[in-house]
Motif scaffolding. Structure first.
Motif, PDB file in Angstrom:
ATOM      1  N   PRO A   1       0.832  -1.207   0.000  1.00 51.34           N
ATOM      2  CA  PRO A   1       0.000   0.000   0.000  1.00 51.34           C
ATOM      3  C   PRO A   1       0.863   1.251   0.000  1.00 51.34           C
ATOM      4  O   PRO A   1       1.960   1.243   0.533  1.00 51.34           O
TER       5      PRO A   1
ATOM      6  N   ASP B   1      -4.443  -5.366   0.558  1.00 57.87           N
ATOM      7  CA  ASP B   1      -3.290  -5.294   1.456  1.00 57.87           C
ATOM      8  C   ASP B   1      -3.207  -4.004   2.256  1.00 57.87           C
ATOM      9  O   ASP B   1      -2.143  -3.669   2.778  1.00 57.87           O
TER      10      ASP B   1
ATOM     11  N   HIS C   1      -5.673  -0.917   8.818  1.00 53.03           N
ATOM     12  CA  HIS C   1      -5.570   0.366   9.527  1.00 53.03           C
ATOM     13  C   HIS C   1      -4.159   0.710  10.007  1.00 53.03           C
ATOM     14  O   HIS C   1      -4.005   1.656  10.789  1.00 53.03           O
ATOM     15  N   LYS C   2      -3.145  -0.002   9.521  1.00 55.07           N
ATOM     16  CA  LYS C   2      -1.794   0.566   9.599  1.00 55.07           C
ATOM     17  C   LYS C   2      -1.499   1.434   8.358  1.00 55.07           C
ATOM     18  O   LYS C   2      -0.489   2.139   8.334  1.00 55.07           O
ATOM     19  N   SER C   3      -2.366   1.367   7.349  1.00 55.43           N
ATOM     20  CA  SER C   3      -2.199   2.182   6.133  1.00 55.43           C
ATOM     21  C   SER C   3      -3.080   3.427   6.140  1.00 55.43           C
ATOM     22  O   SER C   3      -2.787   4.385   5.426  1.00 55.43           O
TER      23      SER C   3
ATOM     24  N   ILE D   1      -8.859   4.930  10.945  1.00 57.58           N
ATOM     25  CA  ILE D   1     -10.277   4.551  10.890  1.00 57.58           C
ATOM     26  C   ILE D   1     -11.087   5.251  11.988  1.00 57.58           C
ATOM     27  O   ILE D   1     -12.230   4.883  12.231  1.00 57.58           O
TER      28      ILE D   1
ATOM     29  N   ASP E   1      -5.260  -4.813  11.036  1.00 65.21           N
ATOM     30  CA  ASP E   1      -4.126  -3.901  10.873  1.00 65.21           C
ATOM     31  C   ASP E   1      -3.595  -3.872   9.446  1.00 65.21           C
ATOM     32  O   ASP E   1      -3.152  -2.824   8.964  1.00 65.21           O
ATOM     33  N   GLU E   2      -3.587  -5.026   8.791  1.00 65.92           N
ATOM     34  CA  GLU E   2      -2.891  -5.111   7.489  1.00 65.92           C
ATOM     35  C   GLU E   2      -3.795  -5.516   6.332  1.00 65.92           C
ATOM     36  O   GLU E   2      -3.299  -5.701   5.214  1.00 65.92           O
ATOM     37  N   HIS E   3      -5.077  -5.698   6.562  1.00 62.18           N
ATOM     38  CA  HIS E   3      -5.968  -6.189   5.502  1.00 62.18           C
ATOM     39  C   HIS E   3      -7.250  -5.372   5.434  1.00 62.18           C
ATOM     40  O   HIS E   3      -7.734  -4.875   6.444  1.00 62.18           O
TER      41      HIS E   3
ATOM     42  N   PRO F   1      -4.775  11.710  10.540  1.00 65.93           N
ATOM     43  CA  PRO F   1      -4.018  10.582  11.118  1.00 65.93           C
ATOM     44  C   PRO F   1      -3.586   9.561  10.066  1.00 65.93           C
ATOM     45  O   PRO F   1      -2.687   8.762  10.339  1.00 65.93           O
TER      46      PRO F   1
ATOM     47  N   ASN G   1      -0.183  10.728   8.958  1.00 68.04           N
ATOM     48  CA  ASN G   1       0.768  10.484  10.053  1.00 68.04           C
ATOM     49  C   ASN G   1       1.272   9.038  10.116  1.00 68.04           C
ATOM     50  O   ASN G   1       2.211   8.735  10.842  1.00 68.04           O
ATOM     51  N   LEU G   2       0.652   8.141   9.358  1.00 65.95           N
ATOM     52  CA  LEU G   2       1.129   6.749   9.316  1.00 65.95           C
ATOM     53  C   LEU G   2       2.256   6.562   8.303  1.00 65.95           C
ATOM     54  O   LEU G   2       2.903   5.513   8.283  1.00 65.95           O
ATOM     55  N   HIS G   3       2.477   7.558   7.439  1.00 68.84           N
ATOM     56  CA  HIS G   3       3.380   7.397   6.304  1.00 68.84           C
ATOM     57  C   HIS G   3       4.563   8.364   6.388  1.00 68.84           C
ATOM     58  O   HIS G   3       4.401   9.510   6.798  1.00 68.84           O
TER      59      HIS G   3
ATOM     60  N   LYS H   1      -3.119  10.014  17.620  1.00 66.69           N
ATOM     61  CA  LYS H   1      -1.830   9.934  16.926  1.00 66.69           C
ATOM     62  C   LYS H   1      -0.757   9.317  17.843  1.00 66.69           C
ATOM     63  O   LYS H   1       0.337   8.993  17.372  1.00 66.69           O
TER      64      LYS H   1
ATOM     65  N   ASN I   1       3.255   1.011  16.013  1.00 64.33           N
ATOM     66  CA  ASN I   1       3.505   1.476  14.637  1.00 64.33           C
ATOM     67  C   ASN I   1       3.409   2.996  14.479  1.00 64.33           C
ATOM     68  O   ASN I   1       3.790   3.534  13.443  1.00 64.33           O
TER      69      ASN I   1
ATOM     70  N   LEU J   1       4.993  -1.111   5.228  1.00 71.44           N
ATOM     71  CA  LEU J   1       3.666  -1.537   4.772  1.00 71.44           C
ATOM     72  C   LEU J   1       3.705  -2.451   3.565  1.00 71.44           C
ATOM     73  O   LEU J   1       2.760  -3.183   3.314  1.00 71.44           O
TER      74      LEU J   1
END
Lengths: 389, 389
Positions: A22, A295, A298-300, A303, A326-328, A356, A359-361, B299, B359, B388
Motif C-alpha cells: 500500500p 493489502d 488500519h496501519k495504512s 479509521i 491492521d494489514e488487511h 491521522p 501520520n502513518l506514512h 496519533k 507502529n 507496509l
C-alpha cells in the motif's frame, strides 16, 4: 533529517501502475485545484488563511500553500513546529496549550530563531499558570524576540480553552503584562461542528461560536486591550466563519486533500467544491467466493472517522471496504453489476480521515496527470510524521 | 537506517520523570516477566513459539525473544521481514499472501540472503496463481536457496486462506511440485477468536479450528505429502492451540506487552498471567470544571480496539479516558474519591491495542525499576515502523 529512500526516488517519472502497495498517493492536479478554490474563497471573503499543518505535516506543502496566498501554518505540537521550521516555514502558530517546561524552552528557542529570519511563533494558552510558565521560558531564553499568544476560548468543542467571557479577559490581560508576550487574539475553534452531517446544524453551531467569540472580543477591548485577531474554523464550517465578519483567519487544513468523512456530510452550497486528492493505493492479495482481501488495513489508513471508500468505480460496480484488521481490508461486491476484483487488481481507497492517515506514512507519492494514466512527479516528505511532543 | 535522536539518547540513565510526553514507554521488568512466562508455558507444552513481530516491529526485541527460546519471528509484510533481517533476525515467516511480482522478487532475494547466513524465509499462499508467481520469482532469482511455503486455511477468521479440506490439498501438492518451494505446513490462524470476551467462547472456537486443521493435515498426508507443521494462534487463545496436540508452533505476539483490549476479556485459568508492559506517558495540559485534557490522542495510540485505560490509580481515584481527537485525551473523574488531575500532572495510559500503537512511534523508551522510580535503560528502535509493502 530523513532522505527519500532509493525505491521511492526511482519512481519519479514512472507511471502510476509501478507504485507498490500500500502507498499514500496525492493526485497533484486535484490538490492544485483545491488550493486554487481555497485561495479564491479567501480572497472573495477578504479573510486570511493559515491552513493547519497537523493534517499534511509537510514543509513542502506548507510552502506551496504560502505561494498561493496562505499566511503560514498552524500546528498542534512544538515538535511539528520545529520540523516545519527546519523545512523553511517561518510563520507558525501552535493552536494548542504547551505546559511542560522543556517544551516551552524549545518553543522559546524556536521563536528566537524564527524572528531572526523575519518570522514569528504563536501559541495558545488557557490558564494563568500556562502564561506564567511561558513567560518564564521566554525570560530565560535571554532573547528579545517576542511570542504571539492567543487566548483559547471553548466555543463548543468541550476540550481545551476557558469559557467565553470574563475568564478570557483575565487571561488576555495577564498575557499583556509580560514584556516578551504579545497578546495576539483569540483561538476559537469548534472542532466537533466540522463533522455535523447537515449544513444547517453546522451553520447554527457556528452562529453561536461567532457570537461567543465576538462577545469575548468586545469584553477584552472594553478592558482596554485591542484584539488583533479571532482565528479558528475548519474545512466543514469555513463558509460560516468566513462570512461572520468576526473571524480574521481560517485554520482549515483538510480542504487540501479532503477525506471520506467530509464527503459523507451535506455540502453547504457556499462551500467550494473541494475534491478528493489523497488516496491509498492497494492491491488484491486473496479472492474467496464471498469476498476479496486487499493489502491495506488500519496501519495504512486511520479509521477513527470511519472506514475508507473505494474510489473511481461506477455506482453499479461499487465495492464496499470492510475492516480486515491492521494489514488487511475486506472487499464486498455492492453495486448491482459488481463483481469481486481479481487477484492482483489495484484499487484506490479514500481514507476516512486524512490527518491521522498521513501520520502513518513517511512519504506521499505525488502523481501528475490523474491516477489512471499519470506519472509520479515528486515524493513529498511527511516531515513532522510522529512529531508528538 | 535511522539512528536514535540525541534527545532520546540523552535520556539513558535518567529518571522516568524526565521523559517528555507523549512517549511510548516499555516497563522492561514487566516485559521480562512476560517473556519468562511465555518461555515456561511453551516448554511445559512442548510447543515452538514464533512471536509475531507485526506487534513490536523491533529487531532488538526479536533477538531478545530468541535468546529466551523463541524460534524466530512472524511478520505480515516483506518490508517488515527486510527491516528485521537488517537487524540480525535470520528465521522469518511471512504469515500473509504476497502477490505483487516486485515484492516476490524482494522476498526471493531475502530468502537467498537469509539462507547464506544459516537462516530461512517462509511465506503463506492461498491460491494456485500465488504459488506460480512465487515459483517464478524464485526461479528468476537464480539461487539455490529454497523458500518455505505454508498453505493458509481459513479456520474462522473469514479473511485470507482457502477453506479447510480438499482445496488446501490441491495447493499443498502444487507447492511440492516446484523445486525451489518447500511445503512447510499449514497456516491456520483464527484472529477474531483472540478477542472473544469469554474463555469458553474462545475454547469452543479453537476446538473447531483445531479439528479443521487436523482434518486438512490428514487429507494432505493421505495424498502422500508430509505436513511438517501446523502454525497459528495468538495471545487470546494460546492455551487452546498449545493443548491441542495439532499445533506445533504458536504465533502469539501481544503477550510481550499486553493491551487494554486483552485485559478486558476473561482470562482462561490456564493462561499465563501476562501483565501490561507498554504504556503511553502523557501530561495534563488543560483543566476545566468538568474534565481535564491530556496531550495524547489517537496519533499517540491506536483506538481500533477501544480507548486506553489510565493505569496505576486506585479504584476509588480512577480516571476515565475519553477520545479527544488526534492530539488530545479527555479525562473524567470516575472513582468515588477521584478528583481531576492538576495541570502538568503526568499519567500513564494502557493502549487499547498494542500493534498499531507501536507502529505510530519510531522508538520505545525502555525503563528499568518501575514507572514510578525507574530509570531509562535503553531506547528500542521500531525498525519496521511504517513498513507496509
Amino acid at each position: 533529517m530523513k532522505t527519500t529512500p532509493d525505491a521511492l526516488a526511482a519512481l519519479i517519472g514512472q507511471r502510476v501502475d509501478l507504485i507498490d502497495t500500500p502507498a499514500l498517493v496525492v493526485d497533484l492536479d486535484a490538490m492544485d485545484r483545491n488550493i486554487q478554490r481555497m485561495a479564491d474563497f479567501a480572497r472573495k471573503h477578504q479573510v486570511r488563511w493559515r491552513p493547519h499543518a497537523k493534517m499534511h505535516k509537510s514543509a513542502e506543502l506548507a510552502l506551496l500553500l504560502q505561494q498561493a496566498g496562505a499566511q503560514g501554518v498552524c500546528v498542534q505540537k512544538v515538535s511539528e513546529a520545529e520540523a516545519l521550521a527546519a523545512g523553511g516555514v517561518l510563520d507558525i502558530t501552535i493552536t494548542n496549550e504547551v505546559i511542560a517546561m522543556p517544551k516551552l524552552h524549545r518553543a522559546a528557542r524556536l521563536a528566537t530563531a524564527l524572528a531572526s529570519r523575519g518570522g514569528r511563533l504563536g501559541v495558545a494558552v488557557d490558564s494563568a499558570e500556562g502564561i506564567e510558565r511561558l513567560a518564564e521560558a521566554m525570560a530565560q531564553s535571554g532573547s528579545d524576540a517576542g511570542m504571539d499568544v492567543l487566548v483559547e476560548i471553548d466555543v463548543g468543542q468541550g476540550r481545551c480553552g476557558v469559557p467565553p467571557g470574563e475568564a478570557a479577559v483575565a487571561l488576555a490581560l495577564a498575557v499583556a503584562r509580560h514584556p516578551r508576550l504579545r497578546f495576539a487574539g483569540l483561538q476559537a475553534y469548534h472542532g466537533r461542528a466540522q463533522h455535523f452531517a447537515s449544513a444547517g446544524e453546522r451553520r447554527e453551531a457556528i452562529a453561536r461560536t461567532v457570537q461567543q467569540a465576538a462577545h469575548t472580543r468586545d469584553l477584552i477591548e472594553a478592558a482596554g486591550l485591542p484584539v488583533p485577531l479571532v482565528t479558528g474554523s475548519g474545512t466543514g464550517t469555513l463558509v460560516n466563519e468566513a462570512a461572520s465578519g468576526v473571524y480574521g483567519e481560517l485554520q482549515a487544513g483538510s480542504f487540501l486533500f479532503m477525506d471520506a468523512d467530509y464527503a459523507r456530510n451535506e455540502r453547504d452550497p457556499a462551500q467550494p467544491a473541494f475534491e478528493h486528492a489523497l488516496f491509498v493505493k492497494t492491491q488484491v492479495i486473496s479472492v474467496r467466493d464471498t469476498h476479496a482481501v486487499c493489502d491495506a488495513g488500519h496501519k495504512s489508513h486511520a479509521i477513527d472517522s470511519g472506514l475508507p471508500t473505494v474510489a473511481h468505480l461506477p455506482a453499479d460496480r461499487a465495492l464496499r471496504y470492510a475492516n480486515g484488521g491492521d494489514e488487511h481490508g475486506i472487499l464486498y461486491a455492492e453495486g448491482d453489476k459488481a463483481r469481486l476484483p481479481a487477484l492482483g487488481r489495484m484499487l484506490w481507497l479514500v481514507p476516512g480521515h486524512c490527518d491521522p492517515t498521513v501520520n502513518l506514512h513517511d512519504f506521499m507519492i505525488g502523481v501528475r496527470g490523474g491516477l489512471a494514466q499519470g506519472v509520479v512527479e515528486r515524493i513529498i516528505r511527511v516531515d513532522a510524521r510522529g512529531a508528538l511532543s
